[in-house]
Write an enzyme that holds these catalytic residues in place. Structure first.
Site, mmCIF file in Angstrom:
data_model
loop_
_atom_site.group_PDB
_atom_site.id
_atom_site.type_symbol
_atom_site.label_atom_id
_atom_site.label_comp_id
_atom_site.label_asym_id
_atom_site.label_seq_id
_atom_site.Cartn_x
_atom_site.Cartn_y
_atom_site.Cartn_z
ATOM 1 N N HIS A 25 -4.579 16.907 8.663
ATOM 2 C CA HIS A 25 -5.150 18.253 8.823
ATOM 3 C C HIS A 25 -6.686 18.219 8.864
ATOM 4 O O HIS A 25 -7.343 18.875 8.059
ATOM 5 C CB HIS A 25 -4.648 19.173 7.702
ATOM 6 C CG HIS A 25 -4.777 20.638 8.028
ATOM 7 N ND1 HIS A 25 -3.871 21.585 7.618
ATOM 8 C CD2 HIS A 25 -5.712 21.332 8.731
ATOM 9 C CE1 HIS A 25 -4.250 22.778 8.040
ATOM 10 N NE2 HIS A 25 -5.367 22.655 8.729
ATOM 11 N N GLU A 35 1.945 20.292 2.815
ATOM 12 C CA GLU A 35 0.713 19.480 2.794
ATOM 13 C C GLU A 35 0.192 19.364 1.375
ATOM 14 O O GLU A 35 0.247 20.356 0.645
ATOM 15 C CB GLU A 35 -0.353 20.121 3.680
ATOM 16 C CG GLU A 35 0.034 20.092 5.142
ATOM 17 C CD GLU A 35 -1.033 20.694 6.062
ATOM 18 O OE1 GLU A 35 -2.134 21.023 5.575
ATOM 19 O OE2 GLU A 35 -0.755 20.842 7.252
ATOM 20 N N ARG A 81 0.127 24.966 12.929
ATOM 21 C CA ARG A 81 0.642 24.968 11.566
ATOM 22 C C ARG A 81 1.976 24.223 11.580
ATOM 23 O O ARG A 81 2.732 24.313 12.557
ATOM 24 C CB ARG A 81 0.869 26.397 11.058
ATOM 25 C CG ARG A 81 -0.401 27.117 10.652
ATOM 26 C CD ARG A 81 -1.033 26.517 9.396
ATOM 27 N NE ARG A 81 -2.241 27.210 8.978
ATOM 28 C CZ ARG A 81 -3.490 26.849 9.308
ATOM 29 N NH1 ARG A 81 -3.701 25.798 10.071
ATOM 30 N NH2 ARG A 81 -4.525 27.523 8.854
HETATM 31 N N1 LIG Z 1 -5.421 22.033 12.382
HETATM 32 C C1 LIG Z 1 -6.445 22.757 12.028
HETATM 33 O O1 LIG Z 1 -7.328 22.320 11.318
HETATM 34 C C2 LIG Z 1 -6.555 24.154 12.541
HETATM 35 C C3 LIG Z 1 -7.845 24.687 12.710
HETATM 36 C C4 LIG Z 1 -7.965 25.961 13.239
HETATM 37 C C5 LIG Z 1 -6.828 26.690 13.563
HETATM 38 N N2 LIG Z 1 -5.602 26.152 13.351
HETATM 39 C C6 LIG Z 1 -4.404 26.937 13.717
HETATM 40 O O2 LIG Z 1 -4.487 27.277 15.097
HETATM 41 C C7 LIG Z 1 -4.161 28.655 15.254
HETATM 42 C C8 LIG Z 1 -4.859 29.206 16.489
HETATM 43 O O3 LIG Z 1 -6.241 29.277 16.251
HETATM 44 P P1 LIG Z 1 -7.218 30.023 17.286
HETATM 45 O O4 LIG Z 1 -8.576 29.949 16.702
HETATM 46 O O5 LIG Z 1 -6.999 29.533 18.671
HETATM 47 O O6 LIG Z 1 -6.663 31.511 17.145
HETATM 48 P P2 LIG Z 1 -6.694 32.694 18.182
HETATM 49 O O7 LIG Z 1 -6.328 33.912 17.427
HETATM 50 O O8 LIG Z 1 -7.973 32.679 18.948
HETATM 51 O O9 LIG Z 1 -5.536 32.324 19.221
HETATM 52 C C9 LIG Z 1 -4.177 32.460 18.993
HETATM 53 C C10 LIG Z 1 -3.509 32.681 20.354
HETATM 54 O O10 LIG Z 1 -2.102 32.566 20.207
HETATM 55 C C11 LIG Z 1 -1.494 33.617 20.960
HETATM 56 N N3 LIG Z 1 -0.164 33.910 20.414
HETATM 57 C C12 LIG Z 1 0.148 34.427 19.210
HETATM 58 N N4 LIG Z 1 1.497 34.544 19.077
HETATM 59 C C13 LIG Z 1 2.020 34.076 20.234
HETATM 60 C C14 LIG Z 1 3.341 33.925 20.717
HETATM 61 N N5 LIG Z 1 4.396 34.284 19.981
HETATM 62 N N6 LIG Z 1 3.524 33.404 21.940
HETATM 63 C C15 LIG Z 1 2.465 33.043 22.728
HETATM 64 N N7 LIG Z 1 1.169 33.156 22.330
HETATM 65 C C16 LIG Z 1 0.963 33.663 21.099
HETATM 66 C C17 LIG Z 1 -2.445 34.787 20.841
HETATM 67 O O11 LIG Z 1 -2.237 35.727 21.878
HETATM 68 C C18 LIG Z 1 -3.788 34.082 20.941
HETATM 69 O O12 LIG Z 1 -4.158 33.965 22.295
HETATM 70 C C19 LIG Z 1 -4.588 29.299 13.948
HETATM 71 O O13 LIG Z 1 -3.847 30.485 13.693
HETATM 72 C C20 LIG Z 1 -4.318 28.223 12.920
HETATM 73 O O14 LIG Z 1 -3.019 28.367 12.411
HETATM 74 C C21 LIG Z 1 -5.445 24.906 12.863
HETATM 75 O O1 LIG Z 2 -6.739 27.475 10.243
HETATM 76 C C1 LIG Z 2 -7.731 26.787 10.218
HETATM 77 O O2 LIG Z 2 -8.814 27.218 10.633
HETATM 78 C C2 LIG Z 2 -7.708 25.374 9.665
HETATM 79 O O3 LIG Z 2 -6.425 24.936 9.555
HETATM 80 C C3 LIG Z 2 -8.377 25.295 8.380
HETATM 81 O O4 LIG Z 2 -9.688 25.674 8.567
HETATM 82 C C4 LIG Z 2 -8.309 23.907 7.814
HETATM 83 O O5 LIG Z 2 -9.348 23.619 7.068
HETATM 84 P P1 LIG Z 2 -9.433 23.974 5.508
HETATM 85 O O6 LIG Z 2 -9.855 25.407 5.474
HETATM 86 O O7 LIG Z 2 -8.056 23.756 4.944
HETATM 87 O O8 LIG Z 2 -10.448 22.990 5.097
#
Ligand SMILES: NC(=O)c1ccc[n+]([C@@H]2O[C@H](COP(=O)([O-])OP(=O)(O)OC[C@H]3O[C@@H](n4cnc5c(N)ncnc54)[C@H](O)[C@@H]3O)[C@@H](O)[C@H]2O)c1
Ligand SMILES: O=C(O)[C@H](O)[C@H](O)COP(=O)(O)O
Length: 318
Positions: free
Chosen positions: A279, A260, A231
């Site tokens: 994104h 965004e 994020r």
């Molecule tokens: N760019 C995109 O399109 C997109 C898509 C999916 C997810 N994301 C972002 O990626 C993040 C992670 O997704 P995920 O599916 O891997 O989630 P997840 O819940 O499987 O993993 C998150 C990990 O971060 C760790 N964590 C949390 N706080 C922490 C800290 N302070 N220090 C160290 N580790 C910490 C947790 O222990 C966990 O292992 C989501 O929360 C979302 O914001 C972005």
């Molecule tokens: O947190 C996520 O999983 C992604 O950032 C999110 O899925 C982005 O895709 P959107 O839902 O905005 O299409």
């Protein structure tokens, strides 16, 4: 149990049939918020929370709401609403489904940068035959994965398979097959200072907000490449611009931004060696089906509420 389900995402007949199979007798309505206001008072389950929607408004419009399933993994907007956090509404997210496309996106970015593919393709536009002299290898380089959840683990696997040395920062100590060195968050500086590539896959929480600021960039190697796909607000964007412009680090790639769409006048657009994607690192043709699979198996056991997957812990925020 007769459940009223509202999906903000359009589902096809086959997808709706599978929901009926998981919960016989449930009613399914699909449509955008502005098209479905009339059914909202009866809705028990909301599929696909719309982040543009005002949370207070939809809590009022859906007084019987018991469960929200998000297609995103990130749920920070819902977590920022105190009324929602205090409510009994169950929240499940789609963590676990984004690992493959995002690991491929990150690996593609790293290869494009290290092999200087972007310059080669720019030269092609000008019909220039320039054999670039300094493409590098990922093999043998060190990557630090900050936040080893479902995305971080998949990234670690891809990088390990490329012959990289993988360091990861994680809250809980576990055995991780694709990680050479696992560090607790208290030792994040060790990870930042040894890495050629720093990759952020953390959720946005009060603890991770602004984590990548001047102090963090100062710890990184001068030739480090920074990647954020989590994020925008985990990064101090002004500090990143300063770090890139002053040569504190050598390159960066961002898929996510504090605001965004990225405003037209953002200084980020024009920073040399900063690669921007809007994104889309998680976008994949498999996205909806993978998330619905989690949702369907939860729907089957929702009446008992025992053993459901991907339940968000509202106290920790992810
Ligand atoms: N760019 C995109 O399109 C997109 C898509 C999916 C997810 N994301 C972002 O990626 C993040 C992670 O997704 P995920 O599916 O891997 O989630 P997840 O819940 O499987 O993993 C998150 C990990 O971060 C760790 N964590 C949390 N706080 C922490 C800290 N302070 N220090 C160290 N580790 C910490 C947790 O222990 C966990 O292992 C989501 O929360 C979302 O914001 C972005
Ligand atoms: O947190 C996520 O999983 C992604 O950032 C999110 O899925 C982005 O895709 P959107 O839902 O905005 O299409």
């Amino acid at each position: 149990m007769e459940l009223h389900l509202l999906s903000f995402v359009r589902l096809n007949d086959e997808q709706i049939d599978l929901l009926h199979h998981a919960s016989p007798g449930c009613t399914v309505v699909c449509g955008r918020p502005e098209q479905t206001a009339s059914v909202m008072p009866d809705v028990d389950i909301l599929l696909g929370y719309d982040s543009q929607m005002d949370i207070d408004t939809f809590l009022q419009q859906m007084p019987k709401l018991k469960w929200i399933h998000t297609f995103s993994a990130g749920v920070e907007k819902l977590m920022a609403n105190e009324d929602f956090c205090r409510s009994d509404i169950l929240l499940t997210n789609s963590r676990g489904i984004h690992g493959i496309p995002m690991a491929e996106h990150i690996l593609g970015t790293m290869l494009a940068s290290s092999r200087r593919l972007i310059e080669a393709w720019e030269n092609q536009k000008n019909h220039q035959w320039k054999r670039l002299t300094s493409p590098d290898e990922l093999y043998g380089k060190t990557a630090a994965v900050i936040g080893l959840g479902s995305i971080g683990r998949e990234v670690a696997k891809h990088l390990k398979n490329m012959g990289m040395h993988v360091v990861a920062v994680k809250q809980k100590e576990t055995t991780e097959p694709f990680v050479d060195q696992l560090l607790p968050i208290a030792q994040i500086s060790e990870a930042l200072s040894c890495a050629d590539y720093v990759i952020v896959t953390l959720p946005l929480t009060p603890e991770t907000t602004n984590m990548f600021n001047q102090d963090a960039f100062r710890l990184m190697k001068k030739d480090a490449f920074f990647i954020n796909v989590s994020r925008g607000a985990v990064v101090n964007e002004n500090d990143l611009v300063a770090a890139l412009s002053s040569g504190m680090i050598c390159g960066a790639s961002l898929d996510v931004f504090a605001v965004e769409p990225l405003p037209e006048d953002s200084p980020l657009w024009d920073v040399p060696n900063l690669y921007i994607t809007p994104h889309y690192s998680s976008v994949s043709p498999m996205y909806l089906e993978r998330s619905l699979k989690i949702f369907r198996s939860n729907l089957q056991i929702f009446p008992q509420r025992i053993g459901m997957m991907n339940v968000v812990d509202k106290t920790r925020g992810y």
